[in-house]
Structures are given as structure tokens and as C-alpha cells.
Design an enzyme around this catalytic site. Structure first.
Site, PDB file in Angstrom:
ATOM      1  N   SER A 100       0.860  -1.275  -0.002  1.00 25.99           N
ATOM      2  CA  SER A 100       0.026   0.127   0.010  1.00 25.99           C
ATOM      3  C   SER A 100       0.883   1.189  -0.024  1.00 25.99           C
ATOM      4  O   SER A 100       2.058   1.254   0.462  1.00 25.99           O
ATOM      5  CB  SER A 100      -1.021   0.031   1.206  1.00 25.99           C
ATOM      6  OG  SER A 100      -1.448   1.127   1.249  1.00 25.99           O
ATOM      7  N   TYR A 147      -2.244  -0.041  10.387  1.00 29.89           N
ATOM      8  CA  TYR A 147      -2.137  -0.392   8.834  1.00 29.89           C
ATOM      9  C   TYR A 147      -0.954  -0.089   8.302  1.00 29.89           C
ATOM     10  O   TYR A 147      -0.023  -0.857   7.547  1.00 29.89           O
ATOM     11  CB  TYR A 147      -3.269   0.103   8.225  1.00 29.89           C
ATOM     12  CG  TYR A 147      -3.545  -0.196   6.813  1.00 29.89           C
ATOM     13  CD1 TYR A 147      -3.961  -1.475   6.423  1.00 29.89           C
ATOM     14  CD2 TYR A 147      -3.234   0.659   5.646  1.00 29.89           C
ATOM     15  CE1 TYR A 147      -4.224  -1.603   5.057  1.00 29.89           C
ATOM     16  CE2 TYR A 147      -3.559   0.329   4.444  1.00 29.89           C
ATOM     17  CZ  TYR A 147      -3.960  -0.652   4.210  1.00 29.89           C
ATOM     18  OH  TYR A 147      -4.009  -1.507   2.892  1.00 29.89           O
TER      19      TYR A 147
HETATM   20  N1  LIG Z   1      -8.624  -0.719  -1.586  1.00 27.12           N
HETATM   21  C1  LIG Z   1      -7.483   0.235  -1.614  1.00 27.12           C
HETATM   22  O1  LIG Z   1      -7.652   1.268  -1.444  1.00 27.12           O
HETATM   23  C2  LIG Z   1      -6.490  -0.338  -1.243  1.00 27.12           C
HETATM   24  C3  LIG Z   1      -5.111   0.331  -1.162  1.00 27.12           C
HETATM   25  C4  LIG Z   1      -3.998  -0.154  -1.046  1.00 27.12           C
HETATM   26  C5  LIG Z   1      -3.641  -1.320  -0.668  1.00 27.12           C
HETATM   27  N2  LIG Z   1      -4.883  -2.182  -0.687  1.00 27.12           N
HETATM   28  C6  LIG Z   1      -4.604  -3.682  -0.130  1.00 27.12           C
HETATM   29  O2  LIG Z   1      -5.024  -4.640  -0.987  1.00 27.12           O
HETATM   30  C7  LIG Z   1      -5.493  -5.811  -0.509  1.00 27.12           C
HETATM   31  C8  LIG Z   1      -6.998  -5.894  -0.771  1.00 27.12           C
HETATM   32  O3  LIG Z   1      -7.818  -5.293  -0.276  1.00 27.12           O
HETATM   33  P1  LIG Z   1      -9.208  -4.830  -0.941  1.00 27.12           P
HETATM   34  O4  LIG Z   1      -9.060  -3.516  -1.219  1.00 27.12           O
HETATM   35  O5  LIG Z   1      -9.413  -5.528  -2.413  1.00 27.12           O
HETATM   36  O6  LIG Z   1     -10.142  -5.163   0.201  1.00 27.12           O
HETATM   37  P2  LIG Z   1     -11.415  -6.325   0.103  1.00 27.12           P
HETATM   38  O7  LIG Z   1     -11.864  -5.874   1.424  1.00 27.12           O
HETATM   39  O8  LIG Z   1     -12.249  -5.976  -1.042  1.00 27.12           O
HETATM   40  O9  LIG Z   1     -10.953  -7.703   0.102  1.00 27.12           O
HETATM   41  C9  LIG Z   1      -9.791  -8.100   0.948  1.00 27.12           C
HETATM   42  C10 LIG Z   1     -10.247  -9.643   1.133  1.00 27.12           C
HETATM   43  O10 LIG Z   1      -9.506 -10.422   1.968  1.00 27.12           O
HETATM   44  C11 LIG Z   1     -10.099 -11.242   2.805  1.00 27.12           C
HETATM   45  N3  LIG Z   1      -9.470 -11.464   4.105  1.00 27.12           N
HETATM   46  C12 LIG Z   1      -9.431 -10.362   5.202  1.00 27.12           C
HETATM   47  N4  LIG Z   1      -8.850 -10.976   6.094  1.00 27.12           N
HETATM   48  C13 LIG Z   1      -8.461 -12.404   5.884  1.00 27.12           C
HETATM   49  C14 LIG Z   1      -7.689 -13.471   6.454  1.00 27.12           C
HETATM   50  N5  LIG Z   1      -7.149 -13.397   7.650  1.00 27.12           N
HETATM   51  N6  LIG Z   1      -7.739 -14.561   5.850  1.00 27.12           N
HETATM   52  C15 LIG Z   1      -8.177 -14.788   4.684  1.00 27.12           C
HETATM   53  N7  LIG Z   1      -8.661 -13.866   4.016  1.00 27.12           N
HETATM   54  C16 LIG Z   1      -8.768 -12.529   4.565  1.00 27.12           C
HETATM   55  C17 LIG Z   1     -11.485 -10.553   2.845  1.00 27.12           C
HETATM   56  O11 LIG Z   1     -12.353 -11.497   3.302  1.00 27.12           O
HETATM   57  C18 LIG Z   1     -11.870 -10.137   1.509  1.00 27.12           C
HETATM   58  O12 LIG Z   1     -12.326 -10.990   0.791  1.00 27.12           O
HETATM   59  C19 LIG Z   1      -5.180  -5.562   1.098  1.00 27.12           C
HETATM   60  O13 LIG Z   1      -3.925  -6.158   1.390  1.00 27.12           O
HETATM   61  C20 LIG Z   1      -5.161  -3.962   1.437  1.00 27.12           C
HETATM   62  O14 LIG Z   1      -4.379  -3.794   2.376  1.00 27.12           O
HETATM   63  C21 LIG Z   1      -6.098  -1.694  -0.623  1.00 27.12           C
END
Ligand SMILES: NC(=O)c1ccc[n+]([C@@H]2O[C@H](COP(=O)([O-])OP(=O)(O)OC[C@H]3O[C@@H](n4cnc5c(N)ncnc54)[C@H](O)[C@@H]3O)[C@@H](O)[C@H]2O)c1
Length: 260
Positions: A141, A156
Site C-alpha cells: 500500500s 495498517y
Molecule cells: N482498496 C484500497 O484502496 C487499497 C489500497 C492499498 C492497498 N490495499 C490492499 O489491497 C489488498 C486487498 O484489499 P481490497 O481493497 O481488495 O479489500 P477487500 O476488503 O475488498 O478484500 C480483502 C479480502 O481479504 C479477505 N481477508 C481479510 N482477512 C483475511 C484473513 N485473515 N484470511 C483470509 N482472507 C482474509 C477478506 O475476506 C476480503 O475478501 C489488501 O492487502 C489491502 O491492504 C487496498
């Protein structure tokens, strides 16, 4: 199209992980979709199977923060034919200032984002070393580099900064086996987690001053939010053979957010 890979994607039921699974399937690969949310995972696999055909998208209900579950996952993947590519997209966020944060909340975020990633890397390492083209892409991130204006996201931010260095260490340790490992670090992306971040920005960040407030109010220089598919494109590139000389690095996919 390159020869089919055996890919494992964590966090595959939603958002970026789901888009990554979709991209690998669209390119002819086999994908083990891992998530702790069983009903969302079942729906995701049904959707992807309808689109890409039967037998190439398989669900594994696993909480990556639980060591025993992660060990069983990689034991099953070993039995089912091995692993070429690991995508670490499972992640969680929460808000709270350091001064108010409970140790429980701190441990929860670190437990999924950092320790969960460690457990997966540890479990996957022997399988990836047996592959002739092992690769890892972890989803970091911009929060690994930039503290949100006004604060409120320390656990985070710390977890993602730790993840970048964990993956770099893994890359160095596994280069002798031909295994590559890199990080894709998104800026704000239109997912469920992204929506939480936006809500936080509306409450906490608006009290902050200066250029960072501008950045949070108006977004990155490109002035739009990323789509999960755009992050998945970068993940797919780094995982594949076109990136065979790239390891131990981080690709920021953030619309210029960290450039200002
Ligand atoms: N969306 C953003 O703005 C953004 C920005 C930077 C980084 N990220 C990173 O991208 C990655 C994906 O996030 P996203 O935005 O797609 O969110 P999201 O909430 O849509 O998806 C995350 C998924 O991870 C699963 N998950 C969470 N904890 C878990 C665990 N302990 N075991 C198994 N599965 C688990 C959830 O059930 C969910 O399906 C994350 O690592 C997040 O930190 C997201």
C-alpha cells in the site's frame, strides 16, 4: 499466452484479490482462491467458473492469520500438484490513533497483514522452490510510505511497511532457487476496504492542514480512484515471465499519489 501456472491468491473473494484471480484465469492459469469469508468465496468461484469454465478456480476457506490453517492449505496445494505463483492480497484495515488503540486492535491488523503474509510465505516456500518459475506478488500500500494526514491508521501503515521489507528479505533468500518476490502497492482503489479508507478520510483527514489535506481532498494527481482490474494488471505482470529479471522491488500503482 505462457504455459499455465498454478496460482494461489489470498483475499480472492473480493476486491483486488478477486480481480487478480480473474486476470490469471483469463490468461489460462489455474487458481486456488483463498479467503476466510466462505459465502463470498463460494459466490466468487461460481462467478469465475461461469466466466472461465469449470475446474480451474478452486475455493479454499482459510484464515491466513491462523498458522494451522495455513499449513493445511499448503499441504493440500502440494498434494494437488504444487504451486508456481503466490499472490498475497488478503488484508484488513481499521482506524484509531496510537494513543487510543488497544493492543488487541494492533495485534489484529498486524496478525493478518504481516504475520498472515509471513505464514503464507513460509508455507509456500518449499513449493515455490520446486517450481521452475516460482514467484510471489504481495499487495502492499502507499501507506507503507505515507502517513495519512491527521493520522489514525498507524497499525495498517506499520503492517504494510513491514510487509515490503518482509518480501524483500524473502526475495533475497529465495533468489538462489530461482524464486522471485515483489510488492505491488496500490493507492486508493474502489473496493470494500477502499470505501472504509474513504470514510476515514472524510472524518479524520479533513481536520489536517497543508498539502496532505489537498492530496486527501482531491486525490492523486491523476484525480481518479484505481479500479481493482488496474491493480491486477500490475500483479499479473510482476508474477509472470516478462518480469523474470525483477525481484525484491515494489511497484507503486497509485495515480501519482506518492509523487507529490
Ligand atoms: N482498496 C484500497 O484502496 C487499497 C489500497 C492499498 C492497498 N490495499 C490492499 O489491497 C489488498 C486487498 O484489499 P481490497 O481493497 O481488495 O479489500 P477487500 O476488503 O475488498 O478484500 C480483502 C479480502 O481479504 C479477505 N481477508 C481479510 N482477512 C483475511 C484473513 N485473515 N484470511 C483470509 N482472507 C482474509 C477478506 O475476506 C476480503 O475478501 C489488501 O492487502 C489491502 O491492504 C487496498
Amino acid at each position: 499466452m505462457t504455459a499455465p501456472r498454478r496460482v494461489c491468491v489470498t483475499g480472492a473473494a473480493s476486491g483486488i484479490g478477486h480481480a487478480a484471480a480473474d486476470a490469471f484465469l483469463a490468461n489460462g492459469h489455474h487458481v486456488a482462491l483463498v479467503d476466510r469469508d466462505e459465502s463470498a468465496l463460494t459466490e466468487a468461484v461460481e462467478r469465475l467458473t461461469a466466466e472461465h469454465g469449470p475446474g480451474r478456480a478452486l475455493p479454499y476457506v482459510v484464515d491466513i492469520a491462523v498458522a494451522g490453517q495455513v499449513e493445511s492449505l499448503f499441504a493440500r496445494l502440494a498434494e494437488d500438484g504444487g504451486l508456481d505463483t503466490l499472490i498475497l492480497a488478503a488484508g484488513v484495515t481499521s482506524d484509531g490513533f496510537v494513543s487510543d488503540m488497544s493492543e488487541h486492535d494492533w495485534s489484529y491488523i498486524l496478525g493478518v497483514n504481516l504475520t498472515g503474509s509471513f505464514l503464507c510465505l513460509k508455507g509456500a516456500a518449499p513449493l515455490l522452490r520446486r517450481s521452475s518459475r516460482g514467484s510471489v506478488v504481495a499487495v502492499g500500500s502507499v501507506s507503507a510510505h505515507v502517513v495519512g494526514a491527521g493520522g489514525g491508521c498507524a497499525a495498517y501503515e506499520a503492517s504494510k511497511a513491514g510487509l515490503v521489507q518482509l518480501v524483500r528479505a524473502f526475495a533475497v533468500e529465495n533468489a538462489p532457487y530461482g524464486v522471485r518476490a515483489n510488492v505491488v502497492s496500490p493507492g486508493r482503489t474502489a473496493t470494500r476496504l477502499g470505501e472504509n479508507t474513504r470514510r476515514l478520510a472524510e472524518t479524520v483527514y479533513t481536520s489536517a492542514d497543508g498539502p496532505r489535506r489537498e492530496r486527501h481532498s482531491f486525490g492523486a494527481p491523476l484525480r481518479f480512484e484505481g479500479r481493482p482490474e488496474e491493480i491486477a494488471g500490475a500483479i499479473h505482470f510482476l508474477a509472470g515471465d516478462d518480469a523474470r529479471f525483477i525481484t525484491g522491488t515494489e511497484l507503486l500503482v497509485d495515480g501519482g499519489y506518492t509523487a507529490i
